[in-house]
Motif scaffolding. Structure first.
Motif, PDB file in Angstrom:
ATOM      1  N   SER A 213      20.548  -9.892   5.673  1.00 53.63           N
ATOM      2  CA  SER A 213      20.127  -8.903   6.670  1.00 53.63           C
ATOM      3  C   SER A 213      19.656  -9.586   7.948  1.00 53.63           C
ATOM      4  CB  SER A 213      18.997  -8.030   6.095  1.00 53.63           C
ATOM      5  OG  SER A 213      19.441  -7.289   4.982  1.00 53.63           O
ATOM      6  N   ILE A 214      18.911 -10.673   7.789  1.00 49.36           N
ATOM      7  CA  ILE A 214      18.456 -11.425   8.961  1.00 49.36           C
ATOM      8  C   ILE A 214      19.646 -12.064   9.677  1.00 49.36           C
ATOM      9  CG2 ILE A 214      17.098 -13.421   9.708  1.00 49.36           C
ATOM     10  CD1 ILE A 214      15.102 -12.760   7.497  1.00 49.36           C
ATOM     11  N   MET A 215      20.632 -12.532   8.908  1.00 49.04           N
ATOM     12  CA  MET A 215      21.837 -13.093   9.526  1.00 49.04           C
ATOM     13  C   MET A 215      22.568 -12.023  10.345  1.00 49.04           C
ATOM     14  SD  MET A 215      23.360 -15.508   6.459  1.00 49.04           S
ATOM     15  CE  MET A 215      24.941 -15.661   7.304  1.00 49.04           C
ATOM     16  N   ALA A 216      22.710 -10.826   9.773  1.00 47.21           N
ATOM     17  CA  ALA A 216      23.360  -9.732  10.507  1.00 47.21           C
ATOM     18  C   ALA A 216      22.588  -9.388  11.772  1.00 47.21           C
ATOM     19  CB  ALA A 216      23.478  -8.498   9.604  1.00 47.21           C
ATOM     20  N   TRP A 217      21.267  -9.352  11.660  1.00 54.56           N
ATOM     21  CA  TRP A 217      20.407  -9.073  12.820  1.00 54.56           C
ATOM     22  C   TRP A 217      20.596 -10.154  13.892  1.00 54.56           C
ATOM     23  CZ3 TRP A 217      16.251 -11.940  14.770  1.00 54.56           C
ATOM     24  CH2 TRP A 217      15.452 -11.274  15.710  1.00 54.56           C
ATOM     25  N   ALA A 218      20.701 -11.414  13.461  1.00 54.54           N
ATOM     26  CA  ALA A 218      20.897 -12.512  14.409  1.00 54.54           C
ATOM     27  C   ALA A 218      22.264 -12.417  15.085  1.00 54.54           C
ATOM     28  CB  ALA A 218      20.753 -13.854  13.688  1.00 54.54           C
ATOM     29  N   PHE A 219      23.286 -12.080  14.317  1.00 56.80           N
ATOM     30  CA  PHE A 219      24.630 -11.938  14.902  1.00 56.80           C
ATOM     31  C   PHE A 219      24.649 -10.832  15.955  1.00 56.80           C
ATOM     32  CE2 PHE A 219      26.444 -13.641  10.692  1.00 56.80           C
ATOM     33  CZ  PHE A 219      26.428 -14.933  11.192  1.00 56.80           C
ATOM     34  N   LEU A 220      23.991  -9.721  15.650  1.00 55.73           N
ATOM     35  CA  LEU A 220      23.922  -8.627  16.621  1.00 55.73           C
ATOM     36  C   LEU A 220      23.154  -9.051  17.865  1.00 55.73           C
ATOM     37  CD1 LEU A 220      23.215  -5.553  14.295  1.00 55.73           C
ATOM     38  CD2 LEU A 220      25.357  -6.119  15.460  1.00 55.73           C
ATOM     39  N   GLY A 221      22.064  -9.794  17.658  1.00 57.33           N
ATOM     40  CA  GLY A 221      21.282 -10.274  18.790  1.00 57.33           C
ATOM     41  C   GLY A 221      22.077 -11.212  19.687  1.00 57.33           C
ATOM     42  N   VAL A 222      22.843 -12.116  19.059  1.00 61.58           N
ATOM     43  CA  VAL A 222      23.684 -13.027  19.825  1.00 61.58           C
ATOM     44  C   VAL A 222      24.737 -12.253  20.610  1.00 61.58           C
ATOM     45  CG1 VAL A 222      25.405 -14.862  19.643  1.00 61.58           C
ATOM     46  CG2 VAL A 222      23.296 -15.011  18.311  1.00 61.58           C
ATOM     47  N   LEU A 223      25.327 -11.248  19.970  1.00 61.02           N
ATOM     48  CA  LEU A 223      26.354 -10.442  20.635  1.00 61.02           C
ATOM     49  C   LEU A 223      25.785  -9.689  21.831  1.00 61.02           C
ATOM     50  CD1 LEU A 223      29.108  -9.186  20.949  1.00 61.02           C
ATOM     51  CD2 LEU A 223      28.556  -7.605  19.086  1.00 61.02           C
ATOM     52  N   ILE A 224      24.612  -9.086  21.654  1.00 62.25           N
ATOM     53  CA  ILE A 224      23.983  -8.368  22.760  1.00 62.25           C
ATOM     54  C   ILE A 224      23.622  -9.333  23.886  1.00 62.25           C
ATOM     55  CG2 ILE A 224      21.941  -7.036  23.443  1.00 62.25           C
ATOM     56  CD1 ILE A 224      22.002  -5.795  20.644  1.00 62.25           C
ATOM     57  N   GLY A 225      23.079 -10.515  23.527  1.00 61.01           N
ATOM     58  CA  GLY A 225      22.763 -11.522  24.537  1.00 61.01           C
ATOM     59  C   GLY A 225      24.004 -12.015  25.261  1.00 61.01           C
ATOM     60  N   GLY A 226      25.085 -12.222  24.497  1.00 56.12           N
ATOM     61  CA  GLY A 226      26.332 -12.658  25.119  1.00 56.12           C
ATOM     62  C   GLY A 226      26.914 -11.612  26.049  1.00 56.12           C
ATOM     63  N   ARG A 227      26.743 -10.356  25.678  1.00 50.60           N
ATOM     64  CA  ARG A 227      27.219  -9.265  26.535  1.00 50.60           C
ATOM     65  C   ARG A 227      26.438  -9.222  27.857  1.00 50.60           C
ATOM     66  NH1 ARG A 227      31.311  -5.460  27.495  1.00 50.60           N
ATOM     67  NH2 ARG A 227      30.424  -3.499  28.231  1.00 50.60           N
ATOM     68  N   LEU A 228      25.120  -9.369  27.760  1.00 51.79           N
ATOM     69  CA  LEU A 228      24.285  -9.276  28.959  1.00 51.79           C
ATOM     70  C   LEU A 228      24.402 -10.513  29.841  1.00 51.79           C
ATOM     71  CD1 LEU A 228      21.046  -7.733  27.377  1.00 51.79           C
ATOM     72  CD2 LEU A 228      22.802  -6.554  28.725  1.00 51.79           C
ATOM     73  N   ALA A 229      24.462 -11.696  29.223  1.00 50.92           N
ATOM     74  CA  ALA A 229      24.452 -12.932  30.001  1.00 50.92           C
ATOM     75  C   ALA A 229      25.846 -13.415  30.390  1.00 50.92           C
ATOM     76  CB  ALA A 229      23.727 -14.032  29.214  1.00 50.92           C
ATOM     77  N   LEU A 230      26.810 -13.233  29.483  1.00 48.17           N
ATOM     78  CA  LEU A 230      28.136 -13.806  29.701  1.00 48.17           C
ATOM     79  C   LEU A 230      29.233 -12.760  29.823  1.00 48.17           C
ATOM     80  CD1 LEU A 230      27.848 -16.714  27.088  1.00 48.17           C
ATOM     81  CD2 LEU A 230      27.413 -16.828  29.556  1.00 48.17           C
ATOM     82  N   GLY A 231      28.866 -11.495  29.677  1.00 45.24           N
ATOM     83  CA  GLY A 231      29.868 -10.445  29.797  1.00 45.24           C
ATOM     84  C   GLY A 231      30.865 -10.399  28.652  1.00 45.24           C
TER      85      GLY A 231
END
Length: 267
Positions: A213-231
C-alpha cells in the motif's frame, strides 16, 4: 434482506446495461441518459444494501473475499456513475455493471466464513477509506488502459471504432489525473488511519499489505510530482498508474492468500 437486495441489484444492473447498449447502437451515447442513470442508481443502492448486510453480520464483521469483492465492485460502479454526470465515463459502465452483477452472484454462492470481531469506528474508517482508495484507483487503471488503446489507435491512424465513442485524448488524460489525485488522497487517509487504529500488524499478517500500500502511495506521489514538475503524460502516466494499481492489488490479494495459508497451516 441480503438475497432480496442482491436480486434487485442484478435486475437493475441488467436493465441499465441494456439501456446503455441501446443508446450505443443508436449513436446516442455522448452522455449518460436519464433512464440509465436512474436504473444505475437503483442498482447501486440495492447492491450497497446487499453488500453491507453481508459484511455487518450480528456475529461480527465478515470480511471474506466474496463480501469485499462485492462491496468493491459496488463502490466502483457508484464512483463511475456519479463521475459520469460531469465527465463522459459512462461507456465504462457497460463493463462495470455486468461485473458487479457477477460479484453479487459470487457473494451469494460463496458466503464468507471469516467472521471477525465488532471493530471500532477507527478501524471501520480505515476499511472504508481503503475500499474507496482501491475502487478509485481501479477506475483510474481502467481509464489508463482505455487511454492506452485510444492512443495506440490514433497513432496508427485508426480513427474508426473506439475513438468515435470516447472523449478526446486530452480530456481522457485530464480525467485520469483527477482520478489519480483522488486515489492519492484516499490512500493517504487509509494509511494514516491504519497506522493509528490497526494494532499488531505482525500478528495479523498484514505487513506485506502495508508495504504494498505504501509502495502504491509512493508511485502515485511520484506520478503527481512528475506531472506537476515535468509535465508527465501519455504512456508515462499510464505506466505509473498501472504500477500503482498492481502494487495495491498485490497487497490485497497477497494478504488474503497469506491468511488462507496460515489458517490451513494452523488447522
Amino acid at each position: 434482506m441480503n438475497i432480496a437486495s442482491s436480486l434487485f441489484a442484478i435486475f437493475f444492473y441488467m436493465l441499465a446495461t441494456a439501456m446503455l447498449l441501446h443508446r450505443l447502437r443508436t449513436g446516442n451515447n455522448r452522455r449518460l441518459g436519464t433512464s440509465a442513470l436512474i436504473l444505475g442508481l437503483f442498482a447501486v443502492v440495492a447492491h450497497g444494501i446487499a453488500a453491507v448486510t453481508a459484511i455487518a453480520t450480528p456475529e461480527g464483521a465478515d470480511l471474506g473475499l466474496s463480501q469485499l469483492f462485492s462491496l468493491l465492485s459496488g463502490m466502483i460502479c457508484l464512483i463511475t456513475l456519479t463521475t459520469s454526470l460531469r465527465r463522459p465515463l459512462h461507456n465504462l459502465l457497460l463493463a462495470l455493471f455486468p461485473l458487479a452483477s457477477l460479484s453479487i452472484v459470487f457473494e451469494l454462492l460463496l458466503p464468507g466464513k471469516e467472521i471477525g470481531e465488532h471493530y471500532s469506528a477507527g478501524v471501520y474508517s480505515h476499511i472504508i477509506l481503503s475500499i474507496l482508495a482501491y475502487s478509485t484507483l481501479s477506475i483510474a487503471a481502467a481509464q489508463a488502459l482505455v487511454l492506452a488503446v485510444q492512443d495506440r489507435m490514433l497513432r496508427q491512424h485508426k480513427l474508426r471504432g473506439l475513438p468515435n465513442y470516447m472523449p478526446p485524448l486530452q480530456t481522457m488524460e485530464s480525467m485520469l489525473f483527477e482520478l489519480i489525485a483522488m486515489s492519492f488522497v484516499l490512500l493517504s487517509g487509509a494509511i494514516l488511519t491504519g497506522s493509528l487504529y490497526v494494532d499488531n500488524l505482525l500478528a495479523q499478517h498484514l505487513v506485506h499489505k502495508t508495504v504494498f500500500s505504501i509502495m502504491a502511495w509512493a508511485f502515485l506521489g511520484v506520478l503527481i510530482g512528475g506531472r506537476l514538475a515535468l509535465g508527465w503524460r501519455g504512456r508515462t502516466a499510464i505506466r505509473w498508474t498501472l504500477l500503482a494499481f498492481s502494487s495495491l492489488l498485490l497487497g490485497y490479494v497477497g494478504t488474503k492468500i497469506a491468511l488462507i495459508v496460515f489458517s490451513q497451516t494452523a488447522a
